[in-house]
Design an enzyme around this catalytic site. Sequence first.
Site, PDB file in Angstrom:
ATOM      1  N   GLU A   1     -38.659  17.010 -11.353  1.00 25.06           N
ATOM      2  CA  GLU A   1     -37.678  16.437 -11.827  1.00 25.06           C
ATOM      3  C   GLU A   1     -37.098  15.248 -11.077  1.00 25.06           C
ATOM      4  O   GLU A   1     -37.822  14.503 -10.208  1.00 25.06           O
ATOM      5  CB  GLU A   1     -36.651  17.104 -12.282  1.00 25.06           C
ATOM      6  CG  GLU A   1     -36.888  18.289 -13.474  1.00 25.06           C
ATOM      7  CD  GLU A   1     -35.820  19.133 -13.836  1.00 25.06           C
ATOM      8  OE1 GLU A   1     -34.980  18.625 -14.463  1.00 25.06           O
ATOM      9  OE2 GLU A   1     -35.970  20.230 -14.107  1.00 25.06           O
TER      10      GLU A   1
ATOM     11  N   ASP B   1     -30.885  20.457 -23.257  1.00 23.94           N
ATOM     12  CA  ASP B   1     -31.561  20.625 -21.683  1.00 23.94           C
ATOM     13  C   ASP B   1     -30.483  21.527 -20.865  1.00 23.94           C
ATOM     14  O   ASP B   1     -29.369  21.837 -21.155  1.00 23.94           O
ATOM     15  CB  ASP B   1     -31.891  19.334 -21.173  1.00 23.94           C
ATOM     16  CG  ASP B   1     -32.989  19.674 -20.253  1.00 23.94           C
ATOM     17  OD1 ASP B   1     -33.275  20.626 -19.953  1.00 23.94           O
ATOM     18  OD2 ASP B   1     -33.798  18.593 -19.934  1.00 23.94           O
TER      19      ASP B   1
END
Length: 649
Positions: free
Chosen positions: A526, A326
């Site tokens: 997020e 990521d």
Amino acid sequence: MTIPPVSGGDASEADAMAAAYAAADAVLARMTVRERIGQMTQAEKGSVTPDEVAAYALGSVLSGGGGAPDVNDAAHWRAMIDAFDAGARRSRLGVPLLYGVDAVHGHNNLHGAVIFPHNVGLGAVDDEDLTERVARATAVETAATGARWSFAPALSLPLDVRWGRTYEGFGQDPDLVGRHGAAVVRGLQAASEDGRGLRDASAVLACAKHYLADGGTRFGSSMRVDRDQLDAAADDPTLANAGSHEAFLEEMARGAWTLDQGMAEGSDALLRRVFLAPYRAALDAGALTVMASYGAWNGVRMHANRALLQDVLKGELGFTGFVVSDWDGVAQLDPEDPRRAVAAAVNAGVDMVMVPFAWRAFQDDLAALVETGEVPEGRVTDAARRILAVKARMGLLDADDEGSLGAAVAPPPLDAVGQEDHRTLAREAAGRSQTLLANHGDLLPLAPSDGPFLVAGRAADDVGLQCGGWTISWMGAAGPITPGSTLLDGLREHAQDAWVRHEPDGDGAERAPVGVVVLAEPPYAEGMGDRTSLALPDADVALVERVRARVDRLVVIVFSGRPLVLGPVRDLADALVAGWLPGSEGAGVADPLFGARRYEARLRYVWPASDEALPLHPFGGDGEPDPPGADDPRVAWPLLHGLTTPSAR
């Protein structure tokens, strides 16, 4: 519990992968160690030039959230991506580039692209054909700009809806998540396009994420931000994308970064039954890339978890594609010693490193680690081979008559972006995702003759609020950020000659027979969307109270990425609708409201009655389902709740 190796479809799929590895080996045999490391490198478009892509033989470039060209339209996107790919083709071996984007609900960084409902809404519909059609349309618009890799689907099972990524999950049921994750893979990768699959010009490589247990993190365990060093976060180049430092501090006070990128814990049975199962479904559907999670399982960060990346994913599941990290996730393994972090991740099984900024340092560190033997050269070779094999599956290693790799295939035309049939599909998905929670006195569906209608709330006429995060920018924003229709547009369409009055603040004086109040969470993404409390703000409750006093009957629609604690609003409304985040075609929200289609969606998350009830989910520590029922005082509405209405009356 042992999970058998993924089938990848059938024998022809296995043959195709074997042929892809043969093509990869032919290129690999000509590569230096540095060029193999180049294939493992993914830089963010703002930190690299096409000439550097050529000089350093980069395997991939990406646009992060909001990573658009200076002019954010389809033509400039294609020109930007073509320039990077041309750079890759100027490298010594001319291996074409993989360009990655977060096309998670449409090609959502692109102004003018159709924005579909987030996964929380598609899960409520639970129609795999619809999900696949949405992914297919997303792929066509994405491929039209030259991008051939999307970091989707998210296979998250959010167990605590305070998590800011809840809307990325289809629900709290591994079977549901697996089925819809597989549908996204099929749609993106053009599984039914004349048998060409990934070789089709409109195919986009899928990426199953975030492996593993990203939705199982414990509240308060986030490792992303040191709350004792908040001023230092102002210098973080990623967090700076969330807005001003003052805005960041405000979000931290509301609970940002309490769950995301945190610690998940549990038994092996829980890991396999709840979190791992959807990945098998996605891999069986043909997913060839998997993204590692920022989080940790039982104390071991996933980016360095060899047991789960190498032994389970690549070994037990037989995954033959490649693992990508990521955004800057490898660096988080050891911020004080980046070289040690690289060694831990690559040795654990990470194949491509998403290193948005310090990509040159990554290449130097990995080369040095190979020289010292801290990372075996064979591990680098294996990683590059996996990446090249995936490129071969996409036709990117095919040689033309002159020996150049990746014979040019014309992408879909630019006017595929925002095309009308995609907007029609998005309106269908928006309308079908609406979940009717309460309908006292059978108020819904409305008829034009029920008006005049008093419509209140800024969200009734705001494309940005109905799209949520990951729209044009990482965090999303309120306002007319991209073309689309709103709920107010749909109300005026259906009500025809009836009076529709919109008061953003509901501060008028005239009465009306029916009121429609539209509430919305501010957009977030997020960990910036992690929250301590999911209670409606006082201002939202006051808005509902003002309108309630002026109407005979009241409908409340809530645009949100997760169930919210509705408090007194639950008793003030005659009808309550979970509108989720319906995307750019918000007029579709009015379709079931007026009976143009039925309310049929169902809750795929347990809806909490209070903050104190959280976390609230259907899984016990042993992984066996034990869903809280409707009679549980912690529950406002249980899983699969959702009222059905007749169609047009």
